[in-house]
Design an enzyme around this catalytic site. Structure first.
Site, PDB file in Angstrom:
ATOM      1  N   ASP A 481     -22.133  21.826  10.317  1.00 25.16           N
ATOM      2  CA  ASP A 481     -21.776  22.745  11.404  1.00 25.16           C
ATOM      3  C   ASP A 481     -21.643  22.001  12.734  1.00 25.16           C
ATOM      4  OD1 ASP A 481     -21.295  25.154  12.656  1.00 25.16           O
ATOM      5  OD2 ASP A 481     -23.172  26.105  12.051  1.00 25.16           O
ATOM      6  N   ASP A 551     -16.842  32.957  11.940  1.00 22.34           N
ATOM      7  CA  ASP A 551     -18.122  33.674  11.977  1.00 22.34           C
ATOM      8  C   ASP A 551     -17.896  35.176  11.915  1.00 22.34           C
ATOM      9  OD1 ASP A 551     -19.888  31.624  11.960  1.00 22.34           O
ATOM     10  OD2 ASP A 551     -20.214  31.564  14.126  1.00 22.34           O
TER      11      ASP A 551
HETATM   12  C1  DGJ Z   1     -22.510  28.918  13.073  1.00 23.50           C
HETATM   13  C2  DGJ Z   1     -21.995  29.090  11.686  1.00 23.50           C
HETATM   14  O1  DGJ Z   1     -20.648  29.408  11.688  1.00 23.50           O
HETATM   15  C3  DGJ Z   1     -22.826  30.171  11.002  1.00 23.50           C
HETATM   16  O2  DGJ Z   1     -22.309  30.421   9.726  1.00 23.50           O
HETATM   17  C4  DGJ Z   1     -24.234  29.703  10.928  1.00 23.50           C
HETATM   18  O3  DGJ Z   1     -24.326  28.560  10.120  1.00 23.50           O
HETATM   19  C5  DGJ Z   1     -24.759  29.411  12.328  1.00 23.50           C
HETATM   20  N1  DGJ Z   1     -23.881  28.512  13.039  1.00 23.50           N
HETATM   21  C6  DGJ Z   1     -26.132  28.804  12.274  1.00 23.50           C
HETATM   22  O4  DGJ Z   1     -26.559  28.367  13.474  1.00 23.50           O
END
Ligand code: DGJ
Length: 734
Positions: A481, A551
């Site tokens: 991430d 997200d």
């Molecule tokens: C952003 C990601 O897109 C989410 O799926 C998740 O992993 C969060 N970060 C966690 O901080």
């Protein structure tokens, strides 16, 4: 193998071709390269597109020439220099040792190679053997400054695309600075174009926009250090009448994950120039005597059959020649991720029941998301401390991983390796690891800061930590991430006159880390992520075969995001999950069926607390999992076509068809219901008109011709956010 690249000595014309496309350019007066044609294959070029001479006021001529009818300012150029007599946006700007910004690159020589060279330190499209492609390297030189450019062009024998990149060599004894160095340029003669681009925002990535191209310069770019949610590194130029299935379309994209700029300039006489590459925003690269610089690679696609045709070419390239992991052709597991289920508030004992239910429902992998390391109970701490939080896993992470494996599930783990929290042991020990400008407090974003990935010692520290976790815990999958964009651009390891290199060096550092990690752990499936789909590009896809698309898990919003993402990227690199209703990002309530129909049209998973579902819901999930498994290979590796656009209609439709045209899945969605609903039709594409297809649900049989030419009525729904999926199989297969 037949020649894919030819040079005609008499006319000094290069012709790159395969059965699908021709790409033609010529050495013109003054050694300038003039672009002639990119489009459908022509067998031979006989000179029809030669530069049309005219005496045009205020467009200057070549030095020493009295001929007023030849001007670099109106010539359709192949790769333009700066600071002299072409007033359009240039492809390259070099600041010379004497302070001048001018250069004139002229043809020197060329070479044709079998295959395609890999680019040092950068991801690129690859070949499996030398016979599938040929590479033309055209060398240009500026005699005054002793700078050399190698323009690299690769054409594959069976793809409607050309890849391009540029290698610069400073052959002088002076130090110079590259101020701009594009990966590609193409100039089109006067014709009408629409431009399509993919702007967006966090949780709202890649919202497709289309507009008419008028005179002036437009740019589509990222200055965020990363590809970004805000603008994807892709544009298309289309004929105004182009649709999904007809019309001329040119698609351009970069195999790169940092700052980029696509410039489209329609000049005074309505010619169109496209220049694309690393963004020149705050870019300055010191090139000492005899040093070289390699640009990222650009992909240029031509489709005479509309946007779907362009996407097919991108999809096949990405599936076959960008994703290089051993997972390239492997069915991807159905997962459950604990992020939207628990966020960071969990312990091993609370997670185990989710694992148990996942097993019961046929789910194949459990992914432990953010919050398992350091003392991270919220997003204010612990980035950089990649060791397990014993409060959450008292017997160590391996104890939990073994439990997951014992249930027959794979185990996945989240990392955010590029960032650091002030509240971390790493920061306390190495405050200098953080990217920051001297005497200026760095800007937080999600209360986190960037590690200076331009530094090898910083990269090594993080890679060692991550690899230790992976090794000790038998991890099967990694979610990588990145939850902020770059700011406070400065590296303590570089002198003042190289700070303009930091953006690009950050990306090179990231690629070096990914190269090492994926080489050391070839059996781990990697998923890229950046606060959702903030770094959805071919550079990341080269290392990590799948990317978290957004997200935003709301099924209605996702239709748009996935639809537009598919312009470039195939469903086999997009991940999509079913989450709870009301949706956490939009508050919208959609049925479990619609959420799953949307998520099942990519790499599928769940992101909710399975233990909180009712028995009926769990039974539905079980069926969804079974169904997805039965069509997974088709969804992940079949050909994907867009049918109805959520940007234009009250709904959306798309389909997957197997390469032998024997199996088809169609997903249709309706957004709003109405008291006077319109009758709408879905028409399929790319079936065999002579085959009979059976709808596996109703058992009814239809001709491929009927499904394509007549289509079928969509149901009249009496509720919002409806969806329906169809599964057809050909009866008379051959
Ligand atoms: C952003 C990601 O897109 C989410 O799926 C998740 O992993 C969060 N970060 C966690 O901080």
């Amino acid at each position: 193998m037949t020649n894919l690249v030819e040079f005609d000595e008499n006319t000094k014309t290069f012709h790159l071709h395969n059965d699908l496309i021709s790409y033609i350019f010529q050495v013109e007066e003054g050694g300038l390269l003039s672009h002639l044609y990119f489009g459908k294959r022509v067998k031979q070029y006989h000179g029809l597109m030669k530069y049309q001479r005219a005496d045009r006021g205020f467009s200057g001529n070549l030095p020493g020439s009295l001929d007023r009818t030849f001007s670099p300012d109106t010539l359709l150029q192949e790769y333009s220099s700066s600071g002299i007599d072409d007033y359009r946006t240039p492809a390259v700007i070099v600041r010379q040792a004497d302070g001048s910004y001018s250069s004139r690159f002229q043809f020197d020589s060329y070479e044709i190679q079998a295959g395609k060279p890999m680019l040092d330190g950068l991801p690129s499209a690859f070949t499996e053997n030398d016979s599938e492609a040929q590479t033309l390297i055209v060398t240009l030189r500026d005699e005054v400054t002793q700078m050399k450019l190698d323009l690299l062009y690769t054409i594959y024998e069976d793809r409607a695309l050309v890849t391009r990149s540029v290698k610069v060599e400073n052959q002088s004894d002076n130090e110079v600075f590259l101020k701009k160095i594009a990966s590609m340029q193409i100039d089109f003669p006067n014709q009408k174009f629409d431009v399509i681009n993919l702007p967006g925002a966090h949780a709202s990535e890649r919202q497709m926009e289309r507009s008419r191209l008028n005179r002036g310069l437009r740019s589509f770019e990222s200055r965020r250090g990363s590809t970004s949610h805000q603008m994807n590194n892709f544009i298309a130029l289309t004929s105004p009448d182009a649709t999904e299935d007809q019309g001329d379309v040119y698609g351009f994209s970069l195999i790169y994950s940092g700052n980029f700029k696509f410039e489209v300039e329609r000049d005074p006489i309505q010619q169109t120039r496209v220049v694309a590459g690393i963004n020149d925003y705050n870019f300055s690269w010191k090139l000492k005597a005899h040093e070289t610089f390699q640009t990222p690679e650009a992909v240029m696609v031509y489709s005479p059959t509309g946007l779907n045709g362009m996407s097919q070419t991108f999809h096949h390239l990405i599936k076959e020649r960008i994703v290089r992991s051993r997972f390239q052709n492997m069915d991807r597991p159905i997962l459950v991720n604990n992020w939207e289920a628990t966020f960071m508030d969990f312990t091993e004992d609370q997670l185990k029941p989710i694992v148990d239910d996942a097993k019961k429902l046929g789910i194949e992998m459990f992914v432990l998301d953010d919050g398992w390391f350091g003392h991270r109970d919220d997003d204010n701490s612990s980035l950089g401390d990649w060791y397990v939080d014993k409060r959450k896993f008292p017997d160590g992470l391996r104890h939990f991983v073994d439990y997951v494996h014992d249930q027959g599930l794979k185990f996945g783990l989240w990392f955010e390796p590029e960032m650091i929290s002030f509240d971390s042991d790493l920061y306390r020990e190495h405050p200098d690891y953080l990217m920051q400008v001297p005497n200026r407090a760095p800007s937080p974003s999600r209360n986190e800061y960037l590690l200076d990935l331009t530094r090898e010692d910083v990269r090594e520290n993080i890679i060692n930590q991550v690899e230790k976790v992976l090794r000790e815990n038998a991890v099967d999958y990694v979610k990588w991430d990145m939850n902020r964009h770059l700011s406070d651009i400065y590296s303590q390891a570089l002198p003042a006159d190289q700070q303009g290199e930091v953006y690009h060096r950050y990306v090179l550092g990231l690629y070096a880390m990914l190269e090492k990690l994926t080489a050391d752990f070839p059996d781990i499936l990697f998923e890229g992520c950046s606060g959702g789909g903030g770094r959805f590009d071919m550079g990341i896809t080269y290392y990590m075969p799948q990317t978290w698309t957004s997200d935003n898990t709301d099924a209605v919003a996702r239709q748009r995001i996935q639809y537009a993402t598919s312009l470039v990227y195939p469903p086999s690199v997009m991940t999509a999950h079913v989450s709870v209703a009301p949706n956490q990002q939009t508050g919208r309530i959609t049925s479990l069926e619609t959420r799953a129909t949307c998520a099942m049209s990519a790499i599928f998973g769940y992101e909710l607390d399975l233990t909180q579902m009712s028995a009926e819901e769990q039974a539905e999930v079980k069926k969804q999992v079974e169904w997805y498994k039965s069509v997974r290979h088709l969804i992940q590796f079949g050909d994907f076509y867009r049918l109805t656009s959520p940007f234009e209609d009250n709904g959306c439709a798309w389909m997957f068809v197997s390469p032998d045209q024997n199996e088809v899945v169609v997903d249709t969605f309706q957004t709003m219901s109405s008291a006077q609903p319109l009758s709408t039709i879905t028409k399929l594409v790319n079936l065999d008109p002579n085959k009979q297809y059976q709808d596996l649900e109703t058992k009814k049989i239809y001709g491929g011709d009927e499904l394509m030419y007549m289509g079928f009525f969509n149901p009249l729904y009496h509720h919002d956010y409806a969806s329906k999926k169809y599964h057809f199989k050909a009866l008379n297969r051959h």
